[in-house]
Design a protein around this motif. Structure first.
Motif, PDB file in Angstrom:
ATOM      1  N   LYS A 113      -2.621  70.208  41.667  1.00  0.00           N
ATOM      2  CA  LYS A 113      -3.341  70.588  40.458  1.00  0.00           C
ATOM      3  C   LYS A 113      -4.048  69.361  39.881  1.00  0.00           C
ATOM      4  N   MET A 114      -4.792  69.574  38.820  1.00  0.00           N
ATOM      5  CA  MET A 114      -5.443  68.466  38.137  1.00  0.00           C
ATOM      6  C   MET A 114      -4.404  67.731  37.290  1.00  0.00           C
ATOM      7  N   SER A 115      -4.461  66.416  37.302  1.00  0.00           N
ATOM      8  CA  SER A 115      -3.542  65.619  36.484  1.00  0.00           C
ATOM      9  C   SER A 115      -4.334  64.760  35.518  1.00  0.00           C
ATOM     10  N   GLN A 116      -3.708  64.431  34.400  1.00  0.00           N
ATOM     11  CA  GLN A 116      -4.313  63.559  33.396  1.00  0.00           C
ATOM     12  C   GLN A 116      -3.715  62.163  33.536  1.00  0.00           C
ATOM     13  N   LEU A 117      -4.568  61.175  33.673  1.00  0.00           N
ATOM     14  CA  LEU A 117      -4.124  59.796  33.858  1.00  0.00           C
ATOM     15  C   LEU A 117      -4.604  58.914  32.719  1.00  0.00           C
ATOM     16  N   LYS A 118      -3.819  57.892  32.442  1.00  0.00           N
ATOM     17  CA  LYS A 118      -4.196  56.885  31.460  1.00  0.00           C
ATOM     18  C   LYS A 118      -4.388  55.555  32.178  1.00  0.00           C
ATOM     19  N   ILE A 119      -5.464  54.866  31.857  1.00  0.00           N
ATOM     20  CA  ILE A 119      -5.713  53.531  32.405  1.00  0.00           C
ATOM     21  C   ILE A 119      -4.859  52.523  31.645  1.00  0.00           C
ATOM     22  N   GLU A 120      -4.005  51.819  32.360  1.00  0.00           N
ATOM     23  CA  GLU A 120      -3.126  50.828  31.734  1.00  0.00           C
ATOM     24  C   GLU A 120      -3.635  49.404  31.882  1.00  0.00           C
ATOM     25  N   ASN A 121      -4.494  49.178  32.878  1.00  0.00           N
ATOM     26  CA  ASN A 121      -4.982  47.821  33.131  1.00  0.00           C
ATOM     27  C   ASN A 121      -6.392  47.905  33.712  1.00  0.00           C
ATOM     28  N   THR A 122      -7.367  47.425  32.958  1.00  0.00           N
ATOM     29  CA  THR A 122      -8.753  47.432  33.436  1.00  0.00           C
ATOM     30  C   THR A 122      -9.139  46.114  34.102  1.00  0.00           C
ATOM     31  N   ALA A 123      -8.222  45.160  34.106  1.00  0.00           N
ATOM     32  CA  ALA A 123      -8.527  43.843  34.667  1.00  0.00           C
ATOM     33  C   ALA A 123      -8.117  43.758  36.129  1.00  0.00           C
ATOM     34  N   THR A 124      -8.449  44.801  36.897  1.00  0.00           N
ATOM     35  CA  THR A 124      -8.192  44.768  38.343  1.00  0.00           C
ATOM     36  C   THR A 124      -9.491  45.078  39.054  1.00  0.00           C
ATOM     37  N   LEU A 125      -9.558  44.775  40.331  1.00  0.00           N
ATOM     38  CA  LEU A 125     -10.786  45.031  41.075  1.00  0.00           C
ATOM     39  C   LEU A 125     -10.990  46.517  41.343  1.00  0.00           C
ATOM     40  N   PHE A 126      -9.988  47.339  40.988  1.00  0.00           N
ATOM     41  CA  PHE A 126     -10.092  48.784  41.166  1.00  0.00           C
ATOM     42  C   PHE A 126     -10.414  49.526  39.865  1.00  0.00           C
ATOM     43  N   THR A 127     -10.315  48.832  38.733  1.00  0.00           N
ATOM     44  CA  THR A 127     -10.462  49.517  37.441  1.00  0.00           C
ATOM     45  C   THR A 127     -11.411  48.814  36.477  1.00  0.00           C
ATOM     46  N   ASN A 128     -12.154  47.817  36.941  1.00  0.00           N
ATOM     47  CA  ASN A 128     -13.008  47.048  36.026  1.00  0.00           C
ATOM     48  C   ASN A 128     -14.172  47.853  35.463  1.00  0.00           C
ATOM     49  N   ALA A 129     -14.459  49.023  36.041  1.00  0.00           N
ATOM     50  CA  ALA A 129     -15.543  49.861  35.533  1.00  0.00           C
ATOM     51  C   ALA A 129     -15.052  50.876  34.497  1.00  0.00           C
ATOM     52  N   TYR A 130     -13.752  50.872  34.212  1.00  0.00           N
ATOM     53  CA  TYR A 130     -13.175  51.755  33.198  1.00  0.00           C
ATOM     54  C   TYR A 130     -12.987  51.007  31.882  1.00  0.00           C
ATOM     55  N   GLN A 131     -12.681  51.752  30.829  1.00  0.00           N
ATOM     56  CA  GLN A 131     -12.326  51.176  29.542  1.00  0.00           C
ATOM     57  C   GLN A 131     -10.825  51.320  29.336  1.00  0.00           C
ATOM     58  N   GLN A 132     -10.235  50.351  28.646  1.00  0.00           N
ATOM     59  CA  GLN A 132      -8.800  50.393  28.382  1.00  0.00           C
ATOM     60  C   GLN A 132      -8.420  51.703  27.691  1.00  0.00           C
ATOM     61  N   ASN A 133      -7.345  52.300  28.182  1.00  0.00           N
ATOM     62  CA  ASN A 133      -6.791  53.553  27.644  1.00  0.00           C
ATOM     63  C   ASN A 133      -7.663  54.778  27.902  1.00  0.00           C
ATOM     64  N   ASP A 134      -8.661  54.657  28.792  1.00  0.00           N
ATOM     65  CA  ASP A 134      -9.401  55.845  29.207  1.00  0.00           C
ATOM     66  C   ASP A 134      -8.433  56.888  29.747  1.00  0.00           C
ATOM     67  N   THR A 135      -8.712  58.140  29.482  1.00  0.00           N
ATOM     68  CA  THR A 135      -7.937  59.230  30.057  1.00  0.00           C
ATOM     69  C   THR A 135      -8.783  59.922  31.114  1.00  0.00           C
TER      70      THR A 135
END
Length: 226
Positions: A113-135
């Protein structure tokens, strides 16, 4: 940038992964068969979801012995990006590239099913295009997605900010601390249970996974600027 999508006997999300890179991210990508012994010429490695070797013994337990995995380990040791999704995450823990283990879902049922995720760390090479606490809304599909580690390891993950994704709201599998994805201490190996390759355009119901791949490309381009 050139991606290698590793294919194991039983992989079934490899086509999704390759299509996401080629058609949406617009970067080069090739399949690399499990029996190969070289990743020469590739800039990032993707371990897709599926049921490698039929999930015999434990999920990912046999795949870690595949010839290509020695090269994946070398690749990771050199600091290059390695992303394991679902079964790929399981293979990374079995191979020792990530701490902990993935065990049976708490309810003992396969969850899709679809899951809801929270970004905990944007300072990685996999998440630098997200904003902190994005859902994010990203689909899951697994029977052994319950992330487990001992208290000492959990404390280390928290202190080193290695927890990258957590489940927001419902925890669909019983993972400790709601963990949905972690990186290694060096920050170049990410394992996550949700499938970002299945959430790269709105036609699929969500494009929230696209930035995982765009973050990798962004980091790579910045590091290769002359």
């Amino acid at each position: 940038m050139k991606f290698a999508v590793i294919q194991f006997p039983g992989s079934n999300c490899d086509i999704d992964m390759l299509s996401a890179i080629r058609e949406i991210v617009k970067e080069e990508a090739d399949y690399v068969w499990y029996a190969e012994t070289s990743l020469e010429g590739y800039d990032a490695v993707l371990l897709p979801g599926g049921f490698s070797y039929g999930d015999y013994l434990r999920t990912g337990a046999i795949a870690k012995f595949a010839p290509i995995m020695s090269e994946v380990i070398r690749f990771a040791t050199e600091g290059k990006p390695v992303l394991g999704v679902c079964n790929g995450f399981q293979i990374l823990t079995e191979s020792g590239l990530l701490p902990g283990a993935l065990i049976r879902n708490k309810n003992l049922h396969f969850v899709c099913k679809m899951s809801q995720l929270k970004i905990e760390n944007t300072a990685t090479l996999f998440t630098n295009a997200y904003q902190q606490n994005d859902t994010l809304s990203i689909p899951i599909a697994h029977g052994e997605g319950n992330y487990y580690c001992d208290e000492e390891t959990l404390q280390r993950l928290k202190e080193n900010k290695q927890i990258v994704f957590t489940y927001a709201g419902e925890n669909p599998n019983g993972s400790i601390a709601n963990i949905a994805g972690i990186v290694n201490e060096q920050g170049n190996v990410l394992g996550m249970m949700p499938h970002p390759e299945r959430a790269v355009e709105s036609l699929l119901g969500s494009a929230d996974g696209l930035n995982v791949f765009q973050s990798i490309v962004k980091q790579w381009r910045e590091s290769h600027v002359n």
